[in-house]
Scaffold this motif. Structure first.
Motif, PDB file in Angstrom:
ATOM      1  N   LEU A   1       0.820  -1.224   0.000  1.00 44.39           N
ATOM      2  CA  LEU A   1       0.000   0.000   0.000  1.00 44.39           C
ATOM      3  C   LEU A   1       0.848   1.265   0.000  1.00 44.39           C
ATOM      4  CD1 LEU A   1      -2.809  -1.044   2.528  1.00 44.39           C
ATOM      5  CD2 LEU A   1      -2.854  -1.137   0.017  1.00 44.39           C
ATOM      6  N   HIS A   2       2.066   1.158   0.499  1.00 45.54           N
ATOM      7  CA  HIS A   2       2.948   2.332   0.567  1.00 45.54           C
ATOM      8  C   HIS A   2       4.081   2.262  -0.469  1.00 45.54           C
ATOM      9  CE1 HIS A   2       1.196   1.966   4.681  1.00 45.54           C
ATOM     10  NE2 HIS A   2       1.055   3.281   4.528  1.00 45.54           N
ATOM     11  N   TYR A   3       3.966   1.313  -1.403  1.00 45.43           N
ATOM     12  CA  TYR A   3       5.063   1.094  -2.363  1.00 45.43           C
ATOM     13  C   TYR A   3       5.378   2.352  -3.169  1.00 45.43           C
ATOM     14  CZ  TYR A   3       7.738  -0.807  -6.255  1.00 45.43           C
ATOM     15  OH  TYR A   3       8.715  -1.043  -7.188  1.00 45.43           O
ATOM     16  N   SER A   4       4.360   2.949  -3.763  1.00 47.36           N
ATOM     17  CA  SER A   4       4.608   4.114  -4.617  1.00 47.36           C
ATOM     18  C   SER A   4       5.144   5.303  -3.832  1.00 47.36           C
ATOM     19  CB  SER A   4       3.317   4.516  -5.347  1.00 47.36           C
ATOM     20  OG  SER A   4       2.294   4.792  -4.405  1.00 47.36           O
ATOM     21  N   THR A   5       4.774   5.374  -2.549  1.00 46.11           N
ATOM     22  CA  THR A   5       5.275   6.475  -1.714  1.00 46.11           C
ATOM     23  C   THR A   5       6.726   6.242  -1.325  1.00 46.11           C
ATOM     24  OG1 THR A   5       3.051   6.781  -0.812  1.00 46.11           O
ATOM     25  CG2 THR A   5       4.877   7.792   0.386  1.00 46.11           C
ATOM     26  N   ILE A   6       7.032   5.001  -0.916  1.00 41.00           N
ATOM     27  CA  ILE A   6       8.401   4.685  -0.477  1.00 41.00           C
ATOM     28  C   ILE A   6       9.364   4.717  -1.657  1.00 41.00           C
ATOM     29  CG2 ILE A   6       9.892   2.921   0.541  1.00 41.00           C
ATOM     30  CD1 ILE A   6       7.450   1.973   2.156  1.00 41.00           C
ATOM     31  N   MET A   7       9.002   4.016  -2.740  1.00 37.52           N
ATOM     32  CA  MET A   7       9.888   3.937  -3.908  1.00 37.52           C
ATOM     33  C   MET A   7       9.617   5.127  -4.833  1.00 37.52           C
ATOM     34  SD  MET A   7      11.618   1.343  -3.084  1.00 37.52           S
ATOM     35  CE  MET A   7      12.615   1.189  -4.543  1.00 37.52           C
ATOM     36  N   SER A   8       9.856   6.308  -4.319  1.00 35.82           N
ATOM     37  CA  SER A   8       9.646   7.532  -5.096  1.00 35.82           C
ATOM     38  C   SER A   8      10.751   7.678  -6.147  1.00 35.82           C
ATOM     39  CB  SER A   8       9.666   8.740  -4.161  1.00 35.82           C
ATOM     40  OG  SER A   8      10.941   8.859  -3.539  1.00 35.82           O
ATOM     41  N   PRO A   9      10.514   8.478  -7.178  1.00 37.41           N
ATOM     42  CA  PRO A   9      11.566   8.704  -8.190  1.00 37.41           C
ATOM     43  C   PRO A   9      12.870   9.209  -7.575  1.00 37.41           C
ATOM     44  CG  PRO A   9       9.469   9.537  -8.973  1.00 37.41           C
ATOM     45  CD  PRO A   9       9.251   9.128  -7.549  1.00 37.41           C
ATOM     46  N   ARG A  10      12.767  10.022  -6.537  1.00 36.66           N
ATOM     47  CA  ARG A  10      13.976  10.557  -5.890  1.00 36.66           C
ATOM     48  C   ARG A  10      14.777   9.428  -5.234  1.00 36.66           C
ATOM     49  NH1 ARG A  10      15.417  12.524  -0.824  1.00 36.66           N
ATOM     50  NH2 ARG A  10      16.980  14.209  -0.863  1.00 36.66           N
ATOM     51  N   LEU A  11      14.077   8.541  -4.500  1.00 41.70           N
ATOM     52  CA  LEU A  11      14.774   7.437  -3.844  1.00 41.70           C
ATOM     53  C   LEU A  11      15.362   6.487  -4.879  1.00 41.70           C
ATOM     54  CD1 LEU A  11      15.580   5.912  -1.281  1.00 41.70           C
ATOM     55  CD2 LEU A  11      13.380   4.710  -1.401  1.00 41.70           C
ATOM     56  N   CYS A  12      14.625   6.201  -5.938  1.00 38.13           N
ATOM     57  CA  CYS A  12      15.134   5.319  -6.993  1.00 38.13           C
ATOM     58  C   CYS A  12      16.398   5.903  -7.629  1.00 38.13           C
ATOM     59  CB  CYS A  12      14.067   5.087  -8.062  1.00 38.13           C
ATOM     60  SG  CYS A  12      12.659   4.117  -7.496  1.00 38.13           S
ATOM     61  N   GLY A  13      16.384   7.217  -7.845  1.00 43.34           N
ATOM     62  CA  GLY A  13      17.569   7.871  -8.388  1.00 43.34           C
ATOM     63  C   GLY A  13      18.764   7.755  -7.456  1.00 43.34           C
ATOM     64  N   LEU A  14      18.513   7.908  -6.153  1.00 43.88           N
ATOM     65  CA  LEU A  14      19.597   7.776  -5.169  1.00 43.88           C
ATOM     66  C   LEU A  14      20.105   6.347  -5.079  1.00 43.88           C
ATOM     67  CD1 LEU A  14      18.244  10.045  -2.272  1.00 43.88           C
ATOM     68  CD2 LEU A  14      20.215  10.509  -3.749  1.00 43.88           C
ATOM     69  N   LEU A  15      19.191   5.376  -5.162  1.00 42.16           N
ATOM     70  CA  LEU A  15      19.579   3.961  -5.055  1.00 42.16           C
ATOM     71  C   LEU A  15      20.409   3.503  -6.250  1.00 42.16           C
ATOM     72  CD1 LEU A  15      16.301   2.356  -3.634  1.00 42.16           C
ATOM     73  CD2 LEU A  15      18.479   2.679  -2.445  1.00 42.16           C
ATOM     74  N   VAL A  16      20.277   4.204  -7.375  1.00 46.14           N
ATOM     75  CA  VAL A  16      21.088   3.879  -8.550  1.00 46.14           C
ATOM     76  C   VAL A  16      22.289   4.813  -8.670  1.00 46.14           C
ATOM     77  CG1 VAL A  16      21.110   3.821 -11.075  1.00 46.14           C
ATOM     78  CG2 VAL A  16      19.198   2.811  -9.833  1.00 46.14           C
ATOM     79  N   GLY A  17      22.076   6.110  -8.467  1.00 41.45           N
ATOM     80  CA  GLY A  17      23.171   7.071  -8.601  1.00 41.45           C
ATOM     81  C   GLY A  17      24.232   6.921  -7.535  1.00 41.45           C
ATOM     82  N   GLY A  18      23.809   6.611  -6.303  1.00 44.24           N
ATOM     83  CA  GLY A  18      24.758   6.416  -5.211  1.00 44.24           C
ATOM     84  C   GLY A  18      25.773   5.322  -5.494  1.00 44.24           C
ATOM     85  N   PRO A  19      25.334   4.126  -5.924  1.00 49.73           N
ATOM     86  CA  PRO A  19      26.297   3.063  -6.247  1.00 49.73           C
ATOM     87  C   PRO A  19      27.279   3.425  -7.358  1.00 49.73           C
ATOM     88  CG  PRO A  19      24.131   2.126  -5.911  1.00 49.73           C
ATOM     89  CD  PRO A  19      23.955   3.614  -5.862  1.00 49.73           C
ATOM     90  N   TRP A  20      26.841   4.245  -8.334  1.00 52.95           N
ATOM     91  CA  TRP A  20      27.780   4.645  -9.387  1.00 52.95           C
ATOM     92  C   TRP A  20      28.945   5.446  -8.796  1.00 52.95           C
ATOM     93  CZ3 TRP A  20      27.937   3.083 -14.388  1.00 52.95           C
ATOM     94  CH2 TRP A  20      26.791   2.488 -14.924  1.00 52.95           C
ATOM     95  N   VAL A  21      28.645   6.376  -7.903  1.00 47.96           N
ATOM     96  CA  VAL A  21      29.698   7.174  -7.253  1.00 47.96           C
ATOM     97  C   VAL A  21      30.537   6.299  -6.335  1.00 47.96           C
ATOM     98  CG1 VAL A  21      30.137   9.138  -5.716  1.00 47.96           C
ATOM     99  CG2 VAL A  21      28.267   9.253  -7.378  1.00 47.96           C
ATOM    100  N   TYR A  22      29.879   5.444  -5.560  1.00 44.41           N
ATOM    101  CA  TYR A  22      30.557   4.552  -4.630  1.00 44.41           C
ATOM    102  C   TYR A  22      31.500   3.602  -5.366  1.00 44.41           C
ATOM    103  CZ  TYR A  22      30.915   0.819  -1.113  1.00 44.41           C
ATOM    104  OH  TYR A  22      31.376  -0.131  -0.234  1.00 44.41           O
ATOM    105  N   SER A  23      31.036   3.025  -6.473  1.00 44.44           N
ATOM    106  CA  SER A  23      31.858   2.100  -7.260  1.00 44.44           C
ATOM    107  C   SER A  23      33.078   2.800  -7.839  1.00 44.44           C
ATOM    108  CB  SER A  23      31.030   1.486  -8.395  1.00 44.44           C
ATOM    109  OG  SER A  23      29.941   0.760  -7.891  1.00 44.44           O
ATOM    110  N   CYS A  24      32.886   4.033  -8.293  1.00 44.25           N
ATOM    111  CA  CYS A  24      33.996   4.807  -8.849  1.00 44.25           C
ATOM    112  C   CYS A  24      35.081   5.019  -7.800  1.00 44.25           C
ATOM    113  CB  CYS A  24      33.464   6.141  -9.369  1.00 44.25           C
ATOM    114  SG  CYS A  24      34.745   7.222 -10.058  1.00 44.25           S
ATOM    115  N   PHE A  25      34.684   5.378  -6.596  1.00 48.44           N
ATOM    116  CA  PHE A  25      35.644   5.643  -5.519  1.00 48.44           C
ATOM    117  C   PHE A  25      36.402   4.371  -5.120  1.00 48.44           C
ATOM    118  CE2 PHE A  25      36.422   5.562  -0.894  1.00 48.44           C
ATOM    119  CZ  PHE A  25      37.367   6.576  -0.806  1.00 48.44           C
TER     120      PHE A  25
END
Length: 313
Positions: free
Chosen positions: A130-154
């Motif tokens: 019931l809270h899926y769309s609220t929790i998995m917001s576009p902002r969080l999805c972007g962070l969950l993908v963008g964060g690993p790219w920066v982390y992997s680079c480092f």
């Protein structure tokens, strides 16, 4: 010989999967077919998800990124091996070796983290629908993908900087088909203690920790599924997770054996076999695993193929 008299190797000799020349034509044909299937399969997944508006959801967003990473991971290692077999030249320069190692770790770390992110996505979808769309917001999805790219680079850059300080003054034959970290450390004639400690720390962060998080997510998922009253509902919930679980077993089953098992039980043959699994076999199988068990994705792929056929005719 003192450090001041040591001259580091300017190139390495990649011995490949087999040192017997009669095996090379078979290996070339096999890995060429595997690579073509990997490229076509993963690019089709990306195109299908990007062109079908019904698939613009967090789950398929993560899957598209996983397909991109799998494509890049295979491209970083397999083409070089194919060129070496075809030209019968097994040498690779030291800078190219470090570059290949950087991108191998970069995309390997991304693979591991993305698989864990996809487990979290399934956890939210099943345990908190019931809270899926609220929790998995576009902002969080972007962070969950963008964060690993920066982390992997480092992390990958740190590996390369630590490797660049080592000296290779003896044997320059690498018993592998690409520049992997563990075999290279064995060739160094300088102290590799810092490198080995960093390898263990990184393995704990990017392999053990995501794997434990995946196990925890699926423990909660199984508990939630068992509470579903209908058999059909439980079967549907399990089917949404089965594809991802197959990928988890394929990827972590091999990487844990290479990076977390004691060095006393590892051999060059086992390391190469494991590397083939997560650099060639897993990226090739992932599109099949996800598309064959996913009705929406199969429909999108069918529409994409039909559209291309109509355009060409």
């Amino acid at each position: 010989m003192g450090p001041q008299n040591q001259t580091s190797a300017s190139e390495f000799i990649l011995l490949g999967l087999s040192e017997k020349p009669e095996h090379e034509p078979v290996l070339f044909s096999l890995f060429l077919c595997m690579y073509v299937v990997t490229v076509v399969g993963n690019l089709l997944i990306i195109l299908a998800i990007s062109t079908d508006s019904h698939l613009h959801t967090p789950m398929y967003f993560f899957l598209a990124n996983l397909s991109l990473v799998d494509f890049c991971l295979a491209t970083n290692t397999v083409p070089k091996m194919l060129v070496n077999i075809q030209t019968r030249s097994k040498s690779i320069s030291y800078p190219c070796c470090l570059t290949q190692m950087y991108f191998f770790h970069f995309f390997g770390i991304m693979d591991s983290v993305l698989i864990a992110v996809m487990a979290y996505d399934r956890f939210v979808a099943i345990c908190h629908p019931l809270h899926y769309s609220t929790i998995m917001s576009p902002r969080l999805c972007g962070l969950l993908v963008g964060g690993p790219w920066v982390y992997s680079c480092f992390i990958s850059l740190t590996h390369i900087l630590l490797m660049a300080r080592l000296v290779f003054c003896g044997n320059n034959e690498l018993p592998h088909y690409f520049c992997d970290l563990t075999p290279l450390l064995r060739l160094s004639c300088t102290d590799t203690t810092v490198n080995k400690i960093f390898v263990l720390i990184v393995a704990g962060m990017v392999i053990a920790t995501p794997f434990v998080c995946i196990l925890a997510s699926y423990a909660r998922i199984i508990v939630a599924i068992m509470k579903v009253p209908s058999v059909g509902g439980r079967k549907k919930a399990f089917s949404t997770c089965s594809s991802h679980l197959s990928v988890v077993v394929l990827f972590y089953g091999t990487t844990i054996g290479v990076y977390l098992c004691p060095s006393s039980v590892r051999t060059a043959v086992k390391e190469k076999a494991s590397a083939v699994m997560y650099t060639a076999v897993t990226p090739m199988l992932n599109p099949f695993i996800y598309s064959l068990r996913n009705r929406d994705l199969k429909g999108a792929l069918q529409k994409l193929i039909n559209r291309k056929i109509s355009a060409s005719s």
